[in-house]
Design an enzyme around this catalytic site. Structure first.
Site, PDB file in Angstrom:
ATOM      1  N   HIS A 129       0.865  -1.186   0.000  1.00  0.00           N
ATOM      2  CA  HIS A 129       0.000   0.000   0.000  1.00  0.00           C
ATOM      3  C   HIS A 129       0.897   1.230   0.000  1.00  0.00           C
ATOM      4  O   HIS A 129       1.868   1.291   0.773  1.00  0.00           O
ATOM      5  CB  HIS A 129      -0.905   0.002   1.224  1.00  0.00           C
ATOM      6  CG  HIS A 129      -1.564   1.327   1.452  1.00  0.00           C
ATOM      7  ND1 HIS A 129      -2.340   1.939   0.494  1.00  0.00           N
ATOM      8  CD2 HIS A 129      -1.541   2.178   2.508  1.00  0.00           C
ATOM      9  CE1 HIS A 129      -2.765   3.101   0.959  1.00  0.00           C
ATOM     10  NE2 HIS A 129      -2.286   3.276   2.185  1.00  0.00           N
ATOM     11  N   TYR A 160       4.711 -12.867 -19.464  1.00  0.00           N
ATOM     12  CA  TYR A 160       5.168 -11.485 -19.567  1.00  0.00           C
ATOM     13  C   TYR A 160       5.294 -10.845 -18.184  1.00  0.00           C
ATOM     14  O   TYR A 160       4.428 -11.012 -17.340  1.00  0.00           O
ATOM     15  CB  TYR A 160       4.184 -10.675 -20.417  1.00  0.00           C
ATOM     16  CG  TYR A 160       4.705  -9.326 -20.770  1.00  0.00           C
ATOM     17  CD1 TYR A 160       5.651  -9.178 -21.766  1.00  0.00           C
ATOM     18  CD2 TYR A 160       4.303  -8.194 -20.067  1.00  0.00           C
ATOM     19  CE1 TYR A 160       6.164  -7.939 -22.084  1.00  0.00           C
ATOM     20  CE2 TYR A 160       4.821  -6.949 -20.368  1.00  0.00           C
ATOM     21  CZ  TYR A 160       5.745  -6.835 -21.378  1.00  0.00           C
ATOM     22  OH  TYR A 160       6.269  -5.613 -21.682  1.00  0.00           O
TER      23      TYR A 160
HETATM   24  P1  13P Z   1       1.074   3.344   8.718  1.00  0.00           P
HETATM   25  O1  13P Z   1       2.246   4.235   9.004  1.00  0.00           O
HETATM   26  O2  13P Z   1       0.184   3.164   9.903  1.00  0.00           O
HETATM   27  O3  13P Z   1       1.502   2.033   8.087  1.00  0.00           O
HETATM   28  O4  13P Z   1       0.081   3.958   7.661  1.00  0.00           O
HETATM   29  C1  13P Z   1       0.174   5.028   6.863  1.00  0.00           C
HETATM   30  C2  13P Z   1      -0.850   4.879   5.779  1.00  0.00           C
HETATM   31  O5  13P Z   1      -0.515   4.715   4.650  1.00  0.00           O
HETATM   32  C3  13P Z   1      -2.268   4.921   6.123  1.00  0.00           C
HETATM   33  O6  13P Z   1      -3.059   4.672   5.021  1.00  0.00           O
END
Ligand code: 13P
Length: 229
Positions: free
Chosen positions: A93, A211
């Site tokens: 993320h 790929y």
């Molecule tokens: P953390 O530092 O808690 O991992 O999160 C930051 C973040 O991206 C929240 O969406």
């Protein structure tokens, strides 16, 4: 003795690479890796260059954790994806600039470029907004990721899935590049969008060619060049 040392180090290296590659900035992103009976996740609010293997948090799918640090505030996203998707080992993320610039308009990335197929469908969806760290946000993310390896999060950032830290990082760079290209292309209005049947053809070709997978196991499909020994 610290368990899963290799995976812990891979997460730290992956976080440092996210910032180096422009996929993230500061300490806003987070990364997780599946282990038996749970997963490892980066700690909340900690600078990547100060992270040591012991700072990585070990969690169970029941939300309990081990270690001296608190898990990422987005641990529910990591937990829910890893629990629901046996095809996934790593969840990334981040808040990349161009993907986030689209996401703050609630916009995903349509198939204006064939490389969108790398994310597993004919569009990269944008999940609706919910407060960071909530179950609601995790639920929205899981839905937006159905049949996909990437999604955007409205007014927030991006999620990318992989089988290794490396594959997640590579896809994150591709998605951020697509977001940048899409935003530039819009200087001249909405770009041409490839039809779903062409994206299906591209996806099938990518699958046959393996790929995006750098390892050559010598199993070259018919329509690609073959090595001469
Ligand atoms: P953390 O530092 O808690 O991992 O999160 C930051 C973040 O991206 C929240 O969406």
């Amino acid at each position: 003795m610290t368990s899963h040392l290799a995976e812990r180090q891979a997460l730290i290296d992956g976080c440092l690479a996210m910032n180096r590659l422009g996929v993230n900035q500061g300490m806003s992103g987070n990364l997780s890796h599946r282990i038996d009976r749970g997963f490892l996740v980066t700690p909340t609010s900690m600078a990547y260059d100060a992270m040591a293997p012991d700072d990585i948090v070990e969690m169970g799918f029941d939300g309990t954790y081990l270690g001296n640090r608190r898990p990422s505030s987005e641990w529910r996203i990591h937990r829910d994806i890893l629990r629901a998707r046996p095809d996934v080992t790593v969840v990334l993320h981040a808040h990349p600039t161009f993907a986030t610039a689209l996401a703050v308009h609630g916009r995903g990335i349509p198939s204006f470029h064939y490389m969108v197929a790398l994310a597993g469908g004919d569009a990269i969806r944008c999940a609706p907004y919910a407060t960071f760290g909530t179950q609601e946000l995790s639920d929205h993310a899981l839905t937006a990721l159905e049949g996909r390896l990437a999604c955007l999060l409205a007014n927030h950032g991006m999620i990318v899935l992989g089988t290794t830290v490396q594959s997640a990082l590579s896809l994150a760079v591709e998605v951020e590049t697509l977001a940048r290209q899409y935003l530039y292309a819009q200087q001249f209005g909405e770009p041409v969008v490839l039809p779903a049947d062409e994206i299906a053809r591209v996806a099938e070709k990518m699958r046959r060619m393996k790929y995006g997978q750098p390892i050559d196991d010598g199993d070259a499909p018919e329509d690609t060049a073959r090595p001469r020994y």
